[in-house]
Motif scaffolding. Structure first.
Motif, PDB file in Angstrom:
ATOM      1  N   ASP A  85       0.821  -1.211   0.000  1.00  0.00           N
ATOM      2  CA  ASP A  85       0.000   0.000   0.000  1.00  0.00           C
ATOM      3  C   ASP A  85       0.855   1.260   0.000  1.00  0.00           C
ATOM      4  N   TYR A  88       1.364   1.778  -3.627  1.00  0.00           N
ATOM      5  CA  TYR A  88       0.151   2.365  -4.193  1.00  0.00           C
ATOM      6  C   TYR A  88       0.075   3.863  -3.867  1.00  0.00           C
ATOM      7  N   CYS A 116       0.581  -1.507 -11.384  1.00  0.00           N
ATOM      8  CA  CYS A 116      -0.548  -0.573 -11.445  1.00  0.00           C
ATOM      9  C   CYS A 116      -0.197   0.579 -12.379  1.00  0.00           C
ATOM     10  N   ALA A 120      -2.676   4.397  -8.989  1.00  0.00           N
ATOM     11  CA  ALA A 120      -2.830   3.069  -8.384  1.00  0.00           C
ATOM     12  C   ALA A 120      -3.921   2.230  -9.035  1.00  0.00           C
ATOM     13  N   PRO A 122      -5.279  -0.759 -10.906  1.00  0.00           N
ATOM     14  CA  PRO A 122      -4.655  -2.079 -11.021  1.00  0.00           C
ATOM     15  C   PRO A 122      -4.495  -2.535 -12.468  1.00  0.00           C
ATOM     16  N   ASP A 248      -0.466  -5.475   3.021  1.00  0.00           N
ATOM     17  CA  ASP A 248      -1.680  -4.878   2.447  1.00  0.00           C
ATOM     18  C   ASP A 248      -2.937  -5.483   3.073  1.00  0.00           C
ATOM     19  N   HIS A 310      -9.404  -8.542  -6.089  1.00  0.00           N
ATOM     20  CA  HIS A 310      -9.182  -7.100  -5.986  1.00  0.00           C
ATOM     21  C   HIS A 310      -9.459  -6.355  -7.281  1.00  0.00           C
ATOM     22  N   LYS A 314     -11.966  -3.194  -7.209  1.00  0.00           N
ATOM     23  CA  LYS A 314     -11.472  -1.861  -7.563  1.00  0.00           C
ATOM     24  C   LYS A 314     -12.249  -1.296  -8.754  1.00  0.00           C
ATOM     25  N   TYR A 333     -10.609  -1.645   0.853  1.00  0.00           N
ATOM     26  CA  TYR A 333     -10.346  -0.680  -0.225  1.00  0.00           C
ATOM     27  C   TYR A 333     -10.983   0.665   0.115  1.00  0.00           C
ATOM     28  N   ALA A 340      -7.518   1.857  -3.686  1.00  0.00           N
ATOM     29  CA  ALA A 340      -6.586   0.757  -3.432  1.00  0.00           C
ATOM     30  C   ALA A 340      -6.810   0.190  -2.035  1.00  0.00           C
TER      31      ALA A 340
END
Length: 455
Positions: A85, A88, A116, A120, A122, A248, A310, A314, A333, A340
């Motif tokens: 993170d 990110y 990413c 951020a 993905p 994360d 994820h 996202k 998230y 993120a």
């Protein structure tokens, strides 16, 4: 040159991951960096931030990746040791693409790359990984322009300051917080984020060591929580936090040493966001407890159910303009964090709620746990589809509804009990999750369903 079959085993749906020296080496990573940079250059991007975890192979592999990126004319910002993170954060704050070298909770012999785009966003199978695979098979096109540059930038303090601006903890009542970093990146980020806050942090396995000498950095497996459970009680701590390898994800245990369900954490954090953003949308995956959508609706929010994973969460976060999203696997998230996931930010919300309350954590969390759950149970099967159908057939007379958003979710008639059976994308496994009002009902359903799956 590698075949597509070889690459399929390493470049998966959400990331790149494999055994170092067998599936992944410096040459492969250099080519992957070049392929990613080629795609980004075509999109007008100029820079990639690169971070890495504490695994012994991470510095060399991240350096090779940077060379590949530079070979395509893009610049690299090396942020060095980082949690996922934190990487990110760099991609969001600096407005550049990112690459994080980690294999998360996997054993020491593994490593991998999470990619990413700027902000951020993905990179998954359909949004870049398949194109990288194609180039690695055909050969990455040469770039005849100027080579890119490499700069070093430590973003840890900026990351910590940013998180502390999102969750105000300075006025919390004093708390004793036990933390098991599992020799992973939580040992790097926790001291920076918690510095100056009214917390007495009791550290367990904070030494960065990618060989994981104490236990695997996978708190989803109950055996890896045992040390924290014991430590929390011994230290008289108000709460225990367990991070996975790249930090994360965060798991929580209460002052009694009992694990707190990630679904309960989802519900608590969702409630906090709905106080801040009345009427907002909150995402939850289909394995989270029914407590989560119930509490979102009761607090005036709009619950939106999504598939596990994820990239789906996202994407749904962005499409629905959701303020928060949660998964049963302790991925959380945040819209305020570029959609993120951040285990640290989730932990801070739980600490804030506990710090505002005069109750112990066990009492505070009771309101967020209305049902009993089995947790995820994996079974190896020869034919995923046929076995799933056998389960559906066996429950046909007791079924109120079935949906196929991700595997099959069966709501049983005349009760609040439900179960989900879904196939793994990468292994010959079926994953079972059961929820019911009582533990006896859960145990009975689990025994019956596994009797069919494992017959």
């Amino acid at each position: 040159m590698r075949t597509r079959e070889q690459l399929d085993a390493v470049i998966k749906a959400y990331d790149v991951r494999g055994v170092v020296g067998e599936d992944i080496d410096a040459a492969f990573v250099r080519d992957t960096g070049a392929a990613f940079a080629h795609i980004l250059r075509g999109e007008g991007e100029s820079t990639v931030a690169v971070g890495y975890d504490m695994r012994p192979s991470s510095p060399e592999l991240s350096q090779a990746f940077a060379e590949g990126v530079n070979s395509q004319g893009l610049d690299v910002i090396m942020v060095g040791l980082a949690s996922t993170d934190e990487l990110y954060f760099a991609a969001g704050q600096l407005g550049c693409a990112g690459a994080m070298f980690t294999a998360s909770h996997n054993p020491a012999k593994y490593n991998g790359i999470k990619l990413c785009r700027a902000g951020a966003v993905p990179v998954g199978q359909a949004t870049g990984l398949d194109a990288i695979k194609d180039m690695l098979v055909a050969g990455v096109p040469e770039w005849d322009g100027a080579q890119g540059s490499v700069a070093q930038r430590d973003v840890l303090e900026d990351y910590a300051k940013f998180l502390r601006s999102l969750v105000l903890l300075e006025d919390s009542r004093p708390l004793t917080v036990s933390v098991d970093a599992a020799n992973g990146m939580g040992g790097h980020t926790v001291p920076a984020v918690f510095a100056g806050l009214p917390f007495d942090v009791r550290e367990l396995y904070f030494e960065l060591d990618g060989t994981f000498p104490n236990h695997e950095a996978n708190p989803l497996d109950p055996k890896n929580l045992v040390d924290l459970q014991k430590f929390t009680v011994e230290q008289g701590a108000d709460i225990g936090l367990a991070f996975d390898g790249d930090a994360d994800r965060c798991f929580v245990v209460d002052e009694l040493g009992q694990p707190v369900s990630p679904s309960a954490i989802c519900a608590l954090v969702a409630q906090r966001y709905l106080e801040k953003f009345p009427g907002a949308t909150v995402i939850h995956n289909l394995i989270t407890s029914k407590t989560v959508p119930e509490l979102i609706a009761e607090n005036g929010g709009k619950p939106v159910r999504t598939r596990v994973g994820h990239s789906f969460i996202k994407a749904q976060m962005a499409a629905e303009n959701a303020v928060f999203g949660g998964e049963h696997s302790a991925h959380y998230y945040f819209q305020e964090f570029w959609n993120a996931d951040s285990g640290m930010l989730a932990a801070m919300h739980v600490l804030a709620a506990l710090g505002e309350s005069d109750q112990p954590l066990s009492k505070l969390m009771a309101q967020y746990s209305r049902y009993e759950a089995s947790g995820e149970i994996n079974s190896t099967v020869a034919d995923q589809q046929a076995t799933t159908q056998a389960v559906l057939d066996a429950f046909a007379q007791r079924t109120e509804s079935v949906d196929e958003l991700d595997g099959v979710t069966v709501q049983l008639a005349g009760t609040k009990a439900w179960f989900n059976v879904r196939a793994s994308n990468t292994e010959p496994l079926l994953r079972l999750n059961v929820e019911a009002p009582t533990k006896a009902e859960v145990d009975e359903l689990v025994a019956e369903i596994l009797g069919i799956i494992r017959a």
